[in-house]
Write an enzyme that holds these catalytic residues in place. Structure first.
Site, PDB file in Angstrom:
ATOM      1  N   SER A   1       0.829  -1.204   0.000  1.00  0.00           N
ATOM      2  CA  SER A   1       0.000   0.000   0.000  1.00  0.00           C
ATOM      3  C   SER A   1       0.864   1.255   0.000  1.00  0.00           C
ATOM      4  O   SER A   1       0.497   2.259  -0.620  1.00  0.00           O
ATOM      5  CB  SER A   1      -0.964   0.006   1.183  1.00  0.00           C
ATOM      6  OG  SER A   1      -0.281  -0.111   2.404  1.00  0.00           O
ATOM      7  N   GLU A   2       2.031   1.227   0.665  1.00  0.00           N
ATOM      8  CA  GLU A   2       2.973   2.357   0.591  1.00  0.00           C
ATOM      9  C   GLU A   2       4.412   1.875   0.653  1.00  0.00           C
ATOM     10  O   GLU A   2       4.727   0.859   1.292  1.00  0.00           O
ATOM     11  CB  GLU A   2       2.740   3.369   1.713  1.00  0.00           C
ATOM     12  CG  GLU A   2       1.606   4.332   1.471  1.00  0.00           C
ATOM     13  CD  GLU A   2       0.418   4.077   2.360  1.00  0.00           C
ATOM     14  OE1 GLU A   2      -0.582   4.792   2.212  1.00  0.00           O
ATOM     15  OE2 GLU A   2       0.474   3.148   3.189  1.00  0.00           O
ATOM     16  N   THR A   3       5.266   2.625  -0.029  1.00  0.00           N
ATOM     17  CA  THR A   3       6.716   2.451   0.022  1.00  0.00           C
ATOM     18  C   THR A   3       7.336   3.806   0.353  1.00  0.00           C
ATOM     19  O   THR A   3       6.948   4.827  -0.222  1.00  0.00           O
ATOM     20  CB  THR A   3       7.264   1.940  -1.320  1.00  0.00           C
ATOM     21  OG1 THR A   3       6.709   0.642  -1.586  1.00  0.00           O
ATOM     22  CG2 THR A   3       8.786   1.835  -1.296  1.00  0.00           C
TER      23      THR A   3
END
Length: 302
Positions: free
Chosen positions: A45-47
């Site tokens: 979902s996020e990096t």
């Protein structure tokens, strides 16, 4: 070149639960296109990409979903804070404070390492929640979520939109079972929010029926336009949720704490701790906290 990365599970104290996060180190030479491509490769979902610090920050960071960049996000902030404190050698029974530079502004963080070695982090939201106009009506939202209109709303709660600064449409749902029954119509989702000028819509559906007695709300979050079919834990949504609670719960002046359960329907149970301060019916402070577990370390050949 071999570029270091770590992955963590965030808003949990157990590996293989919570919200997965990738953190890429020494990213100063990466441009936006390269960061976006790496985020798509991880497909979480996020990096996070860690950049050299400016001012009095511990580090500056940029945050990408598989579909775009965010100015601020909660589980990347908690996870990055824990990771940097661990790499700095924080000892059990100790804590440290520092700021992370994000596009939304500097984010003050406090990291604790408990006596048993587990890490928790708390951050102050860079902006206070603000109401956003033009909420879709109940019938539209029920259709998007595959629910009956009678499932939407409980107590004084009705659908609303808030941002802090990332915006969400908050949909109260009458029961935990109804939250678990949600099936998103992606086409209707995009069309409905495009009509009110929201290009990257996100829905945070929540109920006051919870899995654990100490929790206050049970939630799911969907943002298909950002490449997130469903998110296991959304700290930025919890931050803006403070505005929802202040509007519908009519909170008295003082400090209030709430535990939000998320990710259960995905098999990634998460626990988000929301703290807010109210004065004269206005939210004057918001903090988000939770645990994080460092899971993997490796190198990218880019």
């Amino acid at each position: 070149m071999a570029r270091r990365y770590h992955t963590l599970d965030v808003f949990t104290d157990r590996p293989l639960s919570g919200n997965p996060l990738a953190v890429v180190h020494d990213a100063a030479d990466l441009d936006t296109a390269a960061m976006q491509a790496i985020a798509r490769e991880f497909n979480l979902s996020e990096t996070v990409f860690v950049l050299p610090a400016t001012g009095d920050h511990r580090a500056d960071i940029r945050i990408f979903t598989p579909g775009g960049e965010l100015p601020f996000a909660g589980h990347p902030t908690v996870g990055t804070a824990v990771l940097l404190a661990s790499l700095d050698g924080l000892n059990p029974g100790s804590e440290t404070t520092f700021r992370l530079g994000e596009q939304a502004g500097p984010v003050p963080c406090r990291v604790q390492r408990l006596a048993d070695g587990r890490f928790t982090a708390t951050f102050e939201a860079p902006r206070l929640p603000a109401a956003i106009d033009h909420t879709p009506d109940t019938a539209q939202l029920a259709g998007i979520l595959g629910l009956d209109s009678r499932d939407v709303g409980f107590g004084a709660h009705v659908p609303s939109r808030f941002g802090a600064p990332v915006s969400f449409c908050y949909v109260p749902v009458r029961s935990r079972a109804a939250v678990d029954a949600i099936r998103v119509d992606v086409g209707w989702f995009g069309e409905t929010f495009a009509a009110i000028g929201e290009n990257h819509p996100a829905i945070f559906a929540y109920s006051s029926e919870t899995a654990a007695a100490e929790a206050a709300f049970y939630a799911r979050m969907f943002a298909p336009g950002l490449g997130i079919a469903e998110d296991p834990a959304t700290g930025s949504a919890a931050a803006a949720f403070a505005g929802v609670l202040n509007r519908f719960e009519r909170l008295p002046d003082g400090r209030h704490g709430f535990i939000i359960e998320q990710g259960f329907a995905m098999g990634r149970p998460s626990r988000i701790e929301l703290s807010l301060v109210t004065r004269d019916r206005v939210v004057t402070g918001v903090a988000i906290g939770g645990g994080a577990v460092i899971l993997m370390a490796g190198h990218l050949s880019v």
